[in-house]
Design a protein around this motif. Sequence first.
Motif, mmCIF file in Angstrom:
data_model
loop_
_atom_site.group_PDB
_atom_site.id
_atom_site.type_symbol
_atom_site.label_atom_id
_atom_site.label_comp_id
_atom_site.label_asym_id
_atom_site.label_seq_id
_atom_site.Cartn_x
_atom_site.Cartn_y
_atom_site.Cartn_z
ATOM 1 N N LEU A 1 -21.953 -40.871 0.565
ATOM 2 C CA LEU A 1 -21.854 -42.045 -0.308
ATOM 3 C C LEU A 1 -20.568 -42.789 0.007
ATOM 4 C CD1 LEU A 1 -22.899 -39.949 -3.324
ATOM 5 C CD2 LEU A 1 -24.174 -41.967 -2.619
ATOM 6 N N ASP A 2 -20.697 -44.044 0.406
ATOM 7 C CA ASP A 2 -19.523 -44.875 0.687
ATOM 8 C C ASP A 2 -19.183 -45.680 -0.549
ATOM 9 O OD1 ASP A 2 -19.422 -43.929 3.208
ATOM 10 O OD2 ASP A 2 -20.169 -45.747 4.197
ATOM 11 N N VAL A 3 -17.919 -45.656 -0.929
ATOM 12 C CA VAL A 3 -17.520 -46.402 -2.134
ATOM 13 C C VAL A 3 -16.324 -47.297 -1.797
ATOM 14 C CG1 VAL A 3 -16.783 -46.245 -4.541
ATOM 15 C CG2 VAL A 3 -18.237 -44.459 -3.589
ATOM 16 N N ASN A 4 -16.493 -48.601 -1.991
ATOM 17 C CA ASN A 4 -15.380 -49.542 -1.857
ATOM 18 C C ASN A 4 -14.850 -49.853 -3.241
ATOM 19 O OD1 ASN A 4 -15.085 -50.121 0.927
ATOM 20 N ND2 ASN A 4 -17.058 -51.170 0.847
ATOM 21 N N THR A 5 -13.532 -49.812 -3.390
ATOM 22 C CA THR A 5 -12.940 -50.083 -4.703
ATOM 23 C C THR A 5 -12.013 -51.292 -4.614
ATOM 24 O OG1 THR A 5 -13.125 -47.781 -5.339
ATOM 25 C CG2 THR A 5 -11.522 -49.078 -6.551
ATOM 26 N N TYR A 6 -12.230 -52.257 -5.518
ATOM 27 C CA TYR A 6 -11.510 -53.531 -5.473
ATOM 28 C C TYR A 6 -10.617 -53.709 -6.691
ATOM 29 C CZ TYR A 6 -15.199 -54.674 -2.134
ATOM 30 O OH TYR A 6 -16.063 -54.665 -1.071
ATOM 31 N N ASN A 7 -9.485 -54.370 -6.442
ATOM 32 C CA ASN A 7 -8.645 -54.849 -7.539
ATOM 33 C C ASN A 7 -8.805 -56.364 -7.506
ATOM 34 O OD1 ASN A 7 -6.819 -55.071 -9.543
ATOM 35 N ND2 ASN A 7 -5.035 -54.422 -8.349
ATOM 36 N N GLY A 8 -9.555 -56.936 -8.415
ATOM 37 C CA GLY A 8 -9.934 -58.351 -8.293
ATOM 38 C C GLY A 8 -10.778 -58.502 -7.047
ATOM 39 N N ASP A 9 -10.362 -59.424 -6.144
ATOM 40 C CA ASP A 9 -11.130 -59.609 -4.904
ATOM 41 C C ASP A 9 -10.573 -58.768 -3.769
ATOM 42 O OD1 ASP A 9 -12.804 -61.358 -6.097
ATOM 43 O OD2 ASP A 9 -11.635 -63.134 -5.533
ATOM 44 N N GLU A 10 -9.458 -58.108 -4.044
ATOM 45 C CA GLU A 10 -8.760 -57.397 -2.976
ATOM 46 C C GLU A 10 -9.302 -55.975 -2.817
ATOM 47 O OE1 GLU A 10 -4.230 -58.101 -2.143
ATOM 48 O OE2 GLU A 10 -4.506 -56.489 -3.598
ATOM 49 N N LEU A 11 -9.668 -55.634 -1.586
ATOM 50 C CA LEU A 11 -10.158 -54.272 -1.332
ATOM 51 C C LEU A 11 -8.967 -53.309 -1.368
ATOM 52 C CD1 LEU A 11 -12.470 -52.396 -0.583
ATOM 53 C CD2 LEU A 11 -12.041 -52.906 1.824
ATOM 54 N N LEU A 12 -9.033 -52.369 -2.297
ATOM 55 C CA LEU A 12 -7.909 -51.473 -2.529
ATOM 56 C C LEU A 12 -8.044 -50.184 -1.723
ATOM 57 C CD1 LEU A 12 -5.494 -51.627 -4.442
ATOM 58 C CD2 LEU A 12 -6.827 -50.359 -6.124
ATOM 59 N N CYS A 13 -9.244 -49.608 -1.769
ATOM 60 C CA CYS A 13 -9.433 -48.369 -1.022
ATOM 61 C C CYS A 13 -10.906 -48.125 -0.708
ATOM 62 C CB CYS A 13 -8.861 -47.169 -1.768
ATOM 63 S SG CYS A 13 -9.594 -46.819 -3.343
ATOM 64 N N PHE A 14 -11.105 -47.229 0.258
ATOM 65 C CA PHE A 14 -12.458 -46.831 0.648
ATOM 66 C C PHE A 14 -12.547 -45.319 0.503
ATOM 67 C CE2 PHE A 14 -15.005 -44.852 3.995
ATOM 68 C CZ PHE A 14 -16.249 -45.383 3.716
ATOM 69 N N ASN A 15 -13.637 -44.849 -0.067
ATOM 70 C CA ASN A 15 -13.887 -43.415 -0.173
ATOM 71 C C ASN A 15 -15.222 -43.074 0.440
ATOM 72 O OD1 ASN A 15 -12.114 -41.549 -2.048
ATOM 73 N ND2 ASN A 15 -12.005 -43.632 -2.894
ATOM 74 N N GLN A 16 -15.290 -41.956 1.100
ATOM 75 C CA GLN A 16 -16.615 -41.433 1.462
ATOM 76 C C GLN A 16 -16.755 -40.059 0.799
ATOM 77 O OE1 GLN A 16 -18.196 -39.931 5.485
ATOM 78 N NE2 GLN A 16 -19.095 -41.962 5.283
ATOM 79 N N PHE A 17 -17.720 -39.971 -0.125
ATOM 80 C CA PHE A 17 -18.025 -38.700 -0.772
ATOM 81 C C PHE A 17 -19.172 -38.054 -0.011
ATOM 82 C CE2 PHE A 17 -15.696 -39.034 -4.778
ATOM 83 C CZ PHE A 17 -15.428 -40.399 -4.827
#
Length: 677
Positions: A387-403
């Motif tokens: 599972l790929d998860v992109n996490t944003y703060n507003g429009d800014e991509l903050l981090c990427f996780n792969q579970f």
Amino acid sequence: MDLNKLSLKLNDLGADTKGGGKSSAAADKVVEEIRAKGGKAVANYDSVEDGEKLIQTALDSFGRIGVCVCVLVFTVVFVFLCTPDLIQRVHLRGSFLVTRAAWNHMKNQKFGRIIMTTSAAGIYGNFGQANYSAAKLGLLGLANTLAIEGRKYNVYCNTIAPVAGSRLTETVMPPDVVAALKAEYVAPLVLWLCHEDCQENGGLFEVLRWERTKGHTVRQKNKAMSPEAVRDHWDKICDFTAATRPSGIQGHVLLCAVIRFHFPCDSQALAVGQKVSTSLFTFNHTQCILYALGVGMSTKDPDHLRFLYENHPDFGCLPTFGVIASQAVLMEGGLSSVPGLGIDFTQVLHGEQYLELYKPLPTSGTLRSEATVADVLDKGSGAVLLLDVNTYNGDELLCFNQFSVFVVGAGGFGGKRTSDRVKVGFPPNLRAKQCLFPPRSQAALYRLSGDWNPLHIDPSFAAMGGFKQPILHGLCSFGFAARHVLKQFAGNDPSRFKAIKARFAKPVLPGQSLQTEMWKEGNRVHLQCKVKETDVVVLAGAYVDLHGESDAPLENLPQGGGLQSELVFAEIGRRIESLGSELVRKVNAVFGWEITKDGKTAAQWTIDLKSGSGSLHRGAGGGKADVTFTVSDQDFMEVVQGKLNPQKAFFSGKLKIRGNIMLSQKLEVILKDYAKL
Ligand SMILES: CCCCCCC[C@@H](O)CC(=O)SCCNC(=O)CCNC(=O)[C@H](O)C(C)(C)COP(=O)(O)OP(=O)(O)OC[C@H]1O[C@@H](n2cnc3c(N)ncnc32)[C@H](O)[C@@H]1OP(=O)(O)O
């Protein structure tokens, strides 16, 4: 079992979910569905209290009645003292009257299969459902007696306690849970119990003898679930050698059936690239501090205060807090929103984790996470869901996780074994060691960061997954390991953290100590974690990528001879690469360097290696000039392998040194080690 051979009489009063009203629509819909698939079916809309009428409809339509399945579902949640008579009338009296109407026909023809539908609320009890629980357990008593009385006439009676998404449960369960609990998972069991070849009598399914069997995955490669598969695995489904005892209704709801959920239930429906869900995670310093405590930070260590005290001038989040915001999207029912995916949560283990930070994490705010199914792998002993998860703060991509979620026992569905979407880990090399001792209660503390999985705290739930006791969250050990690296190689500075990857190779038990072994190569720190007491590797193929290595304080490297010297030399080589052609115009190899800054000579340095200790003497020009140490990878390897004498390398200019003059103290240490080689 061929639907064409089945003739069904369907009764549904069509009442609303509280038992009121009447409509033919519900029964008609099912009749249509059965006929469309080639079966025979007829509807009846009478109340179950008119049992004779129901059975007569069946006899009129088909001439006989062989099977009677009483699925009477409606509930009202009332407090104990309000006991609505309707509940008793429908569930208990209704089942009794319908079965009684069929009973003599079955006895006379020497064949009958009766299924009663009880409920976990009856077996375990459930808050606010006193009336319903009583009625449902009454059914079990009825069934047990019918099983005894019917045996000699080949009339068998079994009871099921299923959970499924239905008109009823959609009023009390969230939509994603209803969608995940498909009636198709229950139907094959019922069909098998109704079959003339089935000799089961007096059984209670989902739970037999108040215990739960280990169960068995009955899904066949690339096929939907079928009653034949249930028949073929009947021995294993009923095998009590590894039985567990569920502690309450929650365990029941999560397990859903003695026949395990399949993963993926429907590989056609489970599309790679499919969005799981989007969620918002709002937090403040409290969550950051809780997380830091959850991965073992403590006020005992003054360095930790910056992660534990919100008024500390450098207060910040541990970089691995990046997993928490992203995980929320999956934990809060997100996984259930994936069509085609049904997971037995007792068999779910965290397999691997990759986290990459693009920006420093804020200490408060609302972050948005979007998850997609990156791939589904068939690992034989299990299935892996990426599972790929992109996490944003507003429009800014903050981090990427792969579970990477490992579902034990769900492999063998004919899927591919590997994927280019997997973030690959590497085997570790030489190591520096750090050891930490998470206390027994660590999992209880870590849960407060949002992973409430009972596997980590509830002994009976853990037992369902085959564990003797609850195990530690994978992401908790992960947080410990990342802390080790951050301390060892980055002076606890979260801004140095770039990414981390780890595989959870074996479970960790709360109370075991975690020993991290590390090896730094360039900006990458390879690591593995062992349980100190058992020497078993629990985090494997792991690495942490760091930023801005040239600024890292060298004293964080282990000091001393041998291995440490190698670490130091590697460090020198990597630093040179990262500095590029920044400062040095020319290196005057042995006794002095001509150091230039902006093209001008700034200082001269000499090294006296004759004493064998090696030291760096400051020459004229003050302490502000820059020097750099350089050595090619190949030369470095030759030095390490003993093929190239380090002093010769030094003299021949193969080993060059440049660096910041402020590091002179550390350079002394380096050179001392160097001289010892
Ligand atoms: C938010 C949603 C996401 C989060 C959901 C999770 C919620 C959390 O609360 C749950 C947890 O934290 S659980 C605790 C942490 N995890 C663990 O303790 C798991 C430990 N690992 C194991 O027990 C075994 O590796 C085990 C059992 C996983 C596999 O062991 P085996 O079955 O013996 O497998 P093996 O024969 O060694 O290898 C078969 C193939 O599988 C690959 N593989 C092995 N371990 C893997 C792992 N951990 N992750 C991914 N793949 C793994 C092997 O490489 C092999 O495949 P291949 O031959 O293609 O290489």
